[in-house]
Motif scaffolding. Structure first.
Motif, short mmCIF file in Angstrom:
data_model
loop_
_atom_site.label_atom_id
_atom_site.label_comp_id
_atom_site.label_asym_id
_atom_site.label_seq_id
_atom_site.Cartn_x
_atom_site.Cartn_y
_atom_site.Cartn_z
N ILE A 34 0.84 -1.20 0.00
CA ILE A 34 0.00 0.00 0.00
C ILE A 34 0.87 1.25 0.00
N SER A 35 1.91 1.24 0.84
CA SER A 35 2.78 2.41 0.96
C SER A 35 3.50 2.72 -0.35
N ARG A 36 3.95 1.68 -1.05
CA ARG A 36 4.74 1.89 -2.27
C ARG A 36 3.89 2.03 -3.52
N TYR A 37 2.86 1.23 -3.64
CA TYR A 37 2.17 1.14 -4.94
C TYR A 37 0.72 1.63 -4.94
N ASN A 46 3.02 7.06 4.57
CA ASN A 46 4.19 6.18 4.66
C ASN A 46 3.93 4.96 5.54
N ASP A 47 4.92 4.07 5.60
CA ASP A 47 4.78 2.82 6.35
C ASP A 47 4.37 3.05 7.80
N GLU A 48 5.04 4.01 8.45
CA GLU A 48 4.80 4.24 9.87
C GLU A 48 3.36 4.69 10.13
N VAL A 49 2.89 5.64 9.33
CA VAL A 49 1.51 6.14 9.50
C VAL A 49 0.52 5.01 9.22
N LEU A 50 0.79 4.23 8.19
CA LEU A 50 -0.12 3.13 7.84
C LEU A 50 -0.18 2.09 8.95
N ARG A 51 0.96 1.79 9.56
CA ARG A 51 0.96 0.79 10.64
C ARG A 51 0.23 1.34 11.87
#
Length: 719
Positions: A34-37, A46-51
């Motif tokens: 999700i973060s990259r594509y 970004n990864d941190e916000v998504l987690r």
């Protein structure tokens, strides 16, 4: 409030970002994918916000389930009103939700339930009402019943007061306010549990307000209490709390039963509310401290995993030891084991000389570039041996570095270690790991349980499930941000790639061994159990060097290949130009055309187009190559050599709440206390330094007896 709206408000995001992210997660997409594509869908979260979003989403969904359970349970008792249901729905904190449910929860045997069984509830309600013309003594006479063990009026009144005390204790509003007052006015008070000296001596007579206590102190106190060296309590402003309860519970115009209600209120607080609230606040302090420790551990782990690899070097790994000797492993530039052995550098002079001859022979035979020395037992002696050996080889290119060996023994004794190196014993596997860690830290460290890597604090005292999940996410993000070589990656490394399970990872390796190297990402679709969804999730993170399509060596996702090729054609370039790195003006030419217009023409989002341009410019790019390389040494210092005011260059090895530990080429890492990290105010050490940073430090104090080194970064040019 809808969960999506609540998440948006809490995290400072737009509703559409949260709604799209939830939909993507529910479809089975991974955070790295999700973060990259799917940047257009999430607004480039970004990864941190998504987690954080995913974690909070799971919590709120669990809360929603608990709310429905509670409403059902109260409804089954025939006591659910619209007002009560609304109060339950409005809860945002689990403690408050459980407070509302407390009066309706089935209770085990309590003093109040015993009194109710004796038929004293009507008397309790009469006393609680505090009517001006009600005489409790007279009323109590009617409840005397020797058969139910109510021998006198005073027995009846005592039982009634137990019922009132529990009723006051079960009041959700009271508990919420008392919890707030306890936390606001309370002091964590710590005393020694006995006369025995221990590492917790600084806490033998310690107190600090709940609202101010530092997370690392909370964890230290918790451990000291668990090990029975400390006793801990929370002392709030009791008078203020009792004043609040009495104001809420006592009749304004005192009635004959008011003193009884007052006594019941005091009993409710001291016997029922205070111990419960103290446990809750202790738990909250611990959970907060653990979350802070996990946050520090996550950042440290990410920085350690992202340390730059030292490519294509022949390395001797040295796993130091006293009695059993120092284990040796030579690996070539690809990590292949060339030789192993054992040397003894702490035993007799003859054995040390034999060790020197043996290592020199290995250096010459395999054209060794680097010695990687584990930082465990006998590390200092091994480092001194290495420095002396290099001094005796004038003009040698060989250097050494000290490598964090945390977790190497865990890996070497693991099932994975045995599968990877069945022909070597446990100790030699450890030396191999120490050698490989400098060649590609990420590829080697993913084989080890993250919490065993040892770049945190109090990790053994934390919720292990929560810690494992948090650190697992860090490893996953790190591996996917770098990507892996599909033709050389081990199964454990592949298992960390988005969408690849342990079974699929093994199938990829088996397929590679049976059919030869992958020449095209599309071949992944032939791997057993790797279906369309798994391919979508993993393909962009897997690299194929020298394959049929140069795009397979980038993080451009196969779904975007048509757009990448169309972009090249539009701007007058070819796939060959990508291979030959002849795209110097690609970004400039794209900007001239207008990114927004190009993205629309190519049917991709602007963030995706920018990523494509970046990847086409640097196929095979490793983001770790942009990080400063580790310090390689040829000589060794002793703690006795350190003088106050000496300025040295070192590597940050660990960052914790109260400072950072720096390797300055002495066996003991020096501590830069948080107060010495900068001339400016530092809220947390992570704001200034990260694991792997190369920093200048000045010696404040070196104590050889206590083996302590105090350093400062103040006044030095650390950018």
């Amino acid at each position: 409030m809808e969960i999506a709206q609540q998440l948006a408000a809490e995290l400072g995001l737009k509703n559409w970002q949260v709604e799209h992210t939830i939909a993507l997660l529910d479809e089975g997409n991974t955070i790295p994918f999700i973060s990259r594509y799917r940047k257009e869908a999430t607004g480039e979260l970004n990864d941190e916000v998504l987690r954080n979003l995913e974690e909070r989403l799971n919590y709120l969904r669990s809360m929603a389930e608990r709310k429905e359970d509670i409403k059902r349970l109260i409804g089954e008792q025939g006591k659910l009103t619209e007002e009560l249901a609304a109060a339950i729905d409005a809860c945002t904190v689990l403690n408050e939700l459980e407070d509302i449910y407390r009066p309706y929860r089935p209770k085990r045997k309590t003093r109040a339930t015993v009194a109710k069984a004796k038929g004293l509830e009507p008397l309790a309600q009469q006393i609680y009402a505090q009517e001006p013309d009600f005489d409790p003594e007279t009323a109590a006479e009617a409840f005397v019943n020797p058969e139910k063990e109510v021998e006198s009026a005073s027995d009846a009144i005592a039982g009634a007061m137990d019922i009132i005390a529990e009723q006051i204790s079960d009041n959700a509003d009271h508990r919420k306010r008392i919890r707030e007052l306890t936390f606001k006015t309370g002091t964590v008070t710590v005393k020694a549990a006995g006369d025995e000296d221990s590492v917790y001596r600084m806490y033998y007579d310690f107190s600090e307000p709940c609202i101010k206590i530092a997370p690392h102190r909370t964890l230290a106190i918790d451990r000291g209490e668990k090990e029975k060296f400390l006793t801990v309590s929370i002392l709030p402003d009791t008078e203020r709390i009792l004043s609040y309860i009495k104001k809420k519970e006592l009749a304004k115009n005192s009635a004959p039963s008011t003193p009884l209600v007052e006594a019941a209120a005091e009993d409710a607080y001291s016997r029922l509310i205070a111990p419960s609230i103290e446990r809750e606040i202790r738990n909250e302090l611990t959970e907060t401290a653990q979350e802070q420790a996990i946050k520090v551990f996550k950042v440290n782990l990410k920085n350690l995993l992202m340390q730059p690899p030292i490519h294509n070097k022949v390395v001797i790994g040295l796993d130091p030891g006293y009695r059993t000797g120092c284990k040796v492993a030579v690996v070539d530039g690809t990590g292949k084991v060339l030789d192993t052995g054992v040397i003894y550098v702490t035993h007799s002079k003859e054995q040390k000389q034999a060790a020197e001859t043996y290592i020199k022979d290995l250096i010459k035979k395999y054209d060794v570039d680097l010695l990687s020395i584990g930082n465990g037992t006998a590390s200092k002696e091994t480092e001194m041996f290495a420095a002396e050996l290099l001094k005796s080889m004038p003009g040698t290119k060989v250097r050494y570095l000290i490598t964090n060996e945390a977790g190497a023994s865990v890996y070497s004794a693991s099932k994975l270690g045995a599968e990877e190196f069945p022909d070597f014993d446990v100790t030699r596997r450890s030396a191999i790991s120490i050698a490989r860690r400098v060649q590609d830290p990420l590829a080697e460290l993913v084989k080890i349980e993250p919490k065993a890597i040892g770049v945190g604090q109090y990790q053994h005292d934390m919720n292990q499930k929560r810690l494992g999940e948090a650190l697992g996410g860090v490893v996953e993000d790190a591996v996917n941000s770098v990507g892996v070589d599909l033709n050389t990656a081990s199964a454990p490394l592949l298992n960390r790639i988005s969408g690849i399970s342990a079974a699929i990872a093994k199938n990829i390796v088996a397929y590679r061994e049976e059919t030869g190297v992958f020449t095209d990402r599309a071949q992944l679709k032939k791997v057993p159990k790797l279906g369309p969804k798994a391919f979508e999730q993993c393909a962009g993170f897997l690299r194929i060097k020298d394959g049929k399509n140069v795009l397979d060596n980038t993080s451009v996702h196969p779904e975007s290949y048509p757009a990448a090729k169309a972009l090249l054609q539009k701007l007058g370039y070819s796939i060959e130009d990508v291979k030959e790195h002849h795209l110097a003006d690609l970004e400039k030419n794209a900007e001239k055309q207008g990114i927004a217009a190009l993205a629309q023409e190519l049917s991709v989002g602007e963030p995706t187009l920018r990523d494509i341009i970046q990847e086409l410019n640097k196929p095979g790019r490793d983001p770790r190559d942009e990080i400063e390389q580790p310090i390689l040494r040829s000589d060794v210092m002793q703690i006795e050599d350190l003088k106050e005011g000496m300025i040295l260059t070192g590597t940050v090895r660990n960052v914790i709440d109260f400072g950072a530990f720096v390797d300055i080429g002495v066996h003991q890492d020096g501590l830069v206390h948080i107060s010495q990290l900068s001339d400016k105010y530092v809220k947390h050490p992570m704001d200034v330094v990260s694991i792997g940073d190369i920093v200048k430090v000045m010696v404040l104090e070196a104590d050889p007896k206590k083996k302590r080194i105090s350093l400062t970064m103040k006044g030095l040019d650390n950018k």
